[in-house]
Design a protein around this motif. Sequence first.
Motif, PDB file in Angstrom:
ATOM      1  N   ALA A   1       4.656  -7.012   4.936  1.00 34.91           N
ATOM      2  CA  ALA A   1       5.914  -6.257   4.813  1.00 34.91           C
ATOM      3  C   ALA A   1       5.753  -5.095   3.843  1.00 34.91           C
ATOM      4  O   ALA A   1       6.180  -3.962   4.117  1.00 34.91           O
ATOM      5  CB  ALA A   1       7.039  -7.173   4.373  1.00 34.91           C
ATOM      6  N   ARG A   2       5.144  -5.364   2.679  1.00 39.17           N
ATOM      7  CA  ARG A   2       4.919  -4.283   1.711  1.00 39.17           C
ATOM      8  C   ARG A   2       3.924  -3.259   2.253  1.00 39.17           C
ATOM      9  O   ARG A   2       4.043  -2.061   2.018  1.00 39.17           O
ATOM     10  CB  ARG A   2       4.412  -4.863   0.390  1.00 39.17           C
ATOM     11  CG  ARG A   2       5.505  -5.462  -0.484  1.00 39.17           C
ATOM     12  CD  ARG A   2       4.941  -5.890  -1.827  1.00 39.17           C
ATOM     13  NE  ARG A   2       4.397  -4.748  -2.568  1.00 39.17           N
ATOM     14  CZ  ARG A   2       3.610  -4.877  -3.646  1.00 39.17           C
ATOM     15  NH1 ARG A   2       3.272  -6.097  -4.071  1.00 39.17           N
ATOM     16  NH2 ARG A   2       3.161  -3.807  -4.268  1.00 39.17           N
ATOM     17  N   ALA A   3       2.923  -3.743   2.988  1.00 37.82           N
ATOM     18  CA  ALA A   3       1.941  -2.832   3.581  1.00 37.82           C
ATOM     19  C   ALA A   3       2.624  -1.878   4.559  1.00 37.82           C
ATOM     20  O   ALA A   3       2.305  -0.685   4.610  1.00 37.82           O
ATOM     21  CB  ALA A   3       0.845  -3.630   4.299  1.00 37.82           C
ATOM     22  N   LYS A   4       3.592  -2.408   5.305  1.00 35.70           N
ATOM     23  CA  LYS A   4       4.331  -1.562   6.244  1.00 35.70           C
ATOM     24  C   LYS A   4       5.091  -0.469   5.501  1.00 35.70           C
ATOM     25  O   LYS A   4       5.113   0.699   5.923  1.00 35.70           O
ATOM     26  CB  LYS A   4       5.293  -2.423   7.052  1.00 35.70           C
ATOM     27  CG  LYS A   4       6.074  -1.642   8.101  1.00 35.70           C
ATOM     28  CD  LYS A   4       6.999  -2.549   8.891  1.00 35.70           C
ATOM     29  CE  LYS A   4       7.791  -1.746   9.913  1.00 35.70           C
ATOM     30  NZ  LYS A   4       8.721  -2.614  10.688  1.00 35.70           N
ATOM     31  N   GLY A   5       5.684  -0.827   4.363  1.00 33.31           N
ATOM     32  CA  GLY A   5       6.408   0.161   3.560  1.00 33.31           C
ATOM     33  C   GLY A   5       5.487   1.252   3.031  1.00 33.31           C
ATOM     34  O   GLY A   5       5.841   2.442   3.012  1.00 33.31           O
ATOM     35  N   GLU A   6       4.303   0.822   2.591  1.00 34.99           N
ATOM     36  CA  GLU A   6       3.331   1.799   2.087  1.00 34.99           C
ATOM     37  C   GLU A   6       2.874   2.744   3.206  1.00 34.99           C
ATOM     38  O   GLU A   6       2.694   3.955   2.988  1.00 34.99           O
ATOM     39  CB  GLU A   6       2.114   1.079   1.489  1.00 34.99           C
ATOM     40  CG  GLU A   6       2.408   0.260   0.239  1.00 34.99           C
ATOM     41  CD  GLU A   6       2.780   1.135  -0.941  1.00 34.99           C
ATOM     42  OE1 GLU A   6       2.373   2.315  -0.982  1.00 34.99           O
ATOM     43  OE2 GLU A   6       3.494   0.635  -1.836  1.00 34.99           O
ATOM     44  N   LEU A   7       2.702   2.199   4.420  1.00 33.14           N
ATOM     45  CA  LEU A   7       2.289   3.039   5.543  1.00 33.14           C
ATOM     46  C   LEU A   7       3.384   4.035   5.925  1.00 33.14           C
ATOM     47  O   LEU A   7       3.089   5.170   6.332  1.00 33.14           O
ATOM     48  CB  LEU A   7       1.930   2.163   6.747  1.00 33.14           C
ATOM     49  CG  LEU A   7       0.607   1.387   6.622  1.00 33.14           C
ATOM     50  CD1 LEU A   7       0.444   0.416   7.782  1.00 33.14           C
ATOM     51  CD2 LEU A   7      -0.577   2.354   6.571  1.00 33.14           C
TER      52      LEU A   7
ATOM     53  N   ALA B   1      -1.887   0.302   0.873  1.00 36.42           N
ATOM     54  CA  ALA B   1      -1.511  -0.344   2.132  1.00 36.42           C
ATOM     55  C   ALA B   1      -2.642  -1.216   2.653  1.00 36.42           C
ATOM     56  O   ALA B   1      -2.421  -2.330   3.137  1.00 36.42           O
ATOM     57  CB  ALA B   1      -1.145   0.724   3.165  1.00 36.42           C
ATOM     58  N   ALA B   2      -3.884  -0.710   2.562  1.00 34.13           N
ATOM     59  CA  ALA B   2      -5.042  -1.478   3.034  1.00 34.13           C
ATOM     60  C   ALA B   2      -5.195  -2.776   2.257  1.00 34.13           C
ATOM     61  O   ALA B   2      -5.527  -3.834   2.824  1.00 34.13           O
ATOM     62  CB  ALA B   2      -6.305  -0.621   2.911  1.00 34.13           C
ATOM     63  N   ALA B   3      -4.947  -2.719   0.945  1.00 32.94           N
ATOM     64  CA  ALA B   3      -5.084  -3.918   0.104  1.00 32.94           C
ATOM     65  C   ALA B   3      -3.996  -4.943   0.393  1.00 32.94           C
ATOM     66  O   ALA B   3      -4.191  -6.148   0.175  1.00 32.94           O
ATOM     67  CB  ALA B   3      -5.035  -3.510  -1.372  1.00 32.94           C
ATOM     68  N   LEU B   4      -2.826  -4.493   0.907  1.00 34.03           N
ATOM     69  CA  LEU B   4      -1.690  -5.394   1.122  1.00 34.03           C
ATOM     70  C   LEU B   4      -1.600  -5.940   2.536  1.00 34.03           C
ATOM     71  O   LEU B   4      -0.784  -6.833   2.807  1.00 34.03           O
ATOM     72  CB  LEU B   4      -0.388  -4.642   0.802  1.00 34.03           C
ATOM     73  CG  LEU B   4      -0.125  -4.331  -0.675  1.00 34.03           C
ATOM     74  CD1 LEU B   4       1.023  -3.340  -0.795  1.00 34.03           C
ATOM     75  CD2 LEU B   4       0.180  -5.607  -1.453  1.00 34.03           C
ATOM     76  N   VAL B   5      -2.406  -5.403   3.457  1.00 33.87           N
ATOM     77  CA  VAL B   5      -2.267  -5.776   4.866  1.00 33.87           C
ATOM     78  C   VAL B   5      -2.341  -7.283   5.078  1.00 33.87           C
ATOM     79  O   VAL B   5      -1.534  -7.880   5.806  1.00 33.87           O
ATOM     80  CB  VAL B   5      -3.347  -5.064   5.711  1.00 33.87           C
ATOM     81  CG1 VAL B   5      -3.481  -5.718   7.095  1.00 33.87           C
ATOM     82  CG2 VAL B   5      -2.988  -3.608   5.890  1.00 33.87           C
ATOM     83  N   ASP B   6      -3.300  -7.954   4.443  1.00 33.15           N
ATOM     84  CA  ASP B   6      -3.505  -9.388   4.682  1.00 33.15           C
ATOM     85  C   ASP B   6      -2.510 -10.243   3.912  1.00 33.15           C
ATOM     86  O   ASP B   6      -1.943 -11.189   4.465  1.00 33.15           O
ATOM     87  CB  ASP B   6      -4.940  -9.784   4.304  1.00 33.15           C
ATOM     88  CG  ASP B   6      -5.959  -9.146   5.241  1.00 33.15           C
ATOM     89  OD1 ASP B   6      -5.609  -8.950   6.430  1.00 33.15           O
ATOM     90  OD2 ASP B   6      -7.068  -8.827   4.791  1.00 33.15           O
ATOM     91  N   ARG B   7      -2.256  -9.943   2.627  1.00 35.88           N
ATOM     92  CA  ARG B   7      -1.437 -10.846   1.817  1.00 35.88           C
ATOM     93  C   ARG B   7       0.054 -10.522   1.832  1.00 35.88           C
ATOM     94  O   ARG B   7       0.873 -11.389   1.535  1.00 35.88           O
ATOM     95  CB  ARG B   7      -1.953 -10.890   0.377  1.00 35.88           C
ATOM     96  CG  ARG B   7      -1.766  -9.639  -0.425  1.00 35.88           C
ATOM     97  CD  ARG B   7      -2.180  -9.914  -1.896  1.00 35.88           C
ATOM     98  NE  ARG B   7      -1.886  -8.826  -2.787  1.00 35.88           N
ATOM     99  CZ  ARG B   7      -2.720  -7.837  -3.068  1.00 35.88           C
ATOM    100  NH1 ARG B   7      -3.933  -7.835  -2.506  1.00 35.88           N
ATOM    101  NH2 ARG B   7      -2.382  -6.875  -3.905  1.00 35.88           N
ATOM    102  N   ASP B   8       0.433  -9.285   2.147  1.00 34.70           N
ATOM    103  CA  ASP B   8       1.859  -8.933   2.141  1.00 34.70           C
ATOM    104  C   ASP B   8       2.117  -7.854   3.198  1.00 34.70           C
ATOM    105  O   ASP B   8       2.296  -6.667   2.890  1.00 34.70           O
ATOM    106  CB  ASP B   8       2.271  -8.438   0.759  1.00 34.70           C
ATOM    107  CG  ASP B   8       3.786  -8.388   0.586  1.00 34.70           C
ATOM    108  OD1 ASP B   8       4.495  -8.382   1.624  1.00 34.70           O
ATOM    109  OD2 ASP B   8       4.263  -8.333  -0.570  1.00 34.70           O
TER     110      ASP B   8
END
Length: 381
Positions: A218-224, A209-216
């Motif tokens: 929506a996916r980061a939200k799913g991971e969280l 989630a931390a790696a996806l926060v800036d570039r994606d």
Amino acid sequence: MSHRPPSGLAAVSAALLAMSRHLEVRDVLKTIVASARELLDAEYAALGVPDDHGGFAQFVVDGVSDEQWKAIGPLPRQHGILAAMLHGAKTERLADVREDPRFGGWPGAHPDMSDFLGLPIRDGDETIGALFLANKRCPKPEGVCGFTAEDEELLSILAQHAAIALTNARLYERSRELTIAEERSRLAHELHDAVSQKLFSLRLTAQAAAALVDRDPARAKGELQQVAALAAEAVEELRAAVVELRPAGLDEDGLVATLRTQVQVLDRAHTARVTFGSAGVRALPAAQEEALLRVSQEALHNALRHADAGHVDVTLARRDGATVLRITDDGRGFEPAATRRAGRHLGLVSMRDRASGVGGRLTVESEPGKGTTIEMEIPGG
């Protein structure tokens, strides 16, 4: 109608069989005392198990009411006639215990006693208890003990078997303690494995989630969201394990209250609804209550951890002179033809052993997609 004591080989056999039926130390002590008093037709009987500090670890009486026993006060110390039996390993038969130089008087509420018969209970060279009777219920001339040499011989036989029964009961309780220790060790390993896996997954998912926060985002939200779900599962694992590791409280609260508390805690800890009901159940011997509790814990564990159940219902009720524990879930169920494999996985073998070990039986009904019902029935209650 005059009171007539039981006599003959049948009466002795009945007393010995009664002693051998119980596995709890307290139950064995009570049975020994009651059997001795009835067999020798005495007004009072008692049995003391000494501790290592000059007192008694356990002291059981028969012929004294609960109110009178409470009024008597603290347990006696190892002195006087009691000390003579515990430390001298000698049978004492007295016409009037009050006239013995070792007699030190009674507490205020203590019943008055005269003729007396007492002897040690020995396991090899160790004195593990003292058994004594008072006030033989028969006519007796002044200054003559009502208890006879034949009574002394009979009580000696009873004491020998009492030593065996008491030793067996102690071994049983020790083995049960070891079983509980092994169960706690198993649960500790299970807790470690389950929570470690959840925390490892949490860590990886949080890193993703931390790696996806800036570039994606929506996916980061799913991971969280997945992190939140894994955290909730880890909390459920911890809560359920704490419930299983906590002492059952059977001695203090009884089976019904203990089961109700267990179900309430599991209902709060899991997303599944867990309910409990009971009707007309009376107290049972300690071994039977423990077996019922352990089977319920195993069945609940299966339903909540493996069956993906939405609702689990536990009932405890009387039926045709028996006590019946029933655990029903609406989970995935399993194929009865695969009982051998499933039985090992779900602990059905140990549940059946627990049931049969206390004179009961266990039945299992299940069907894929239609849930499972586990029923344990034992006589009595």
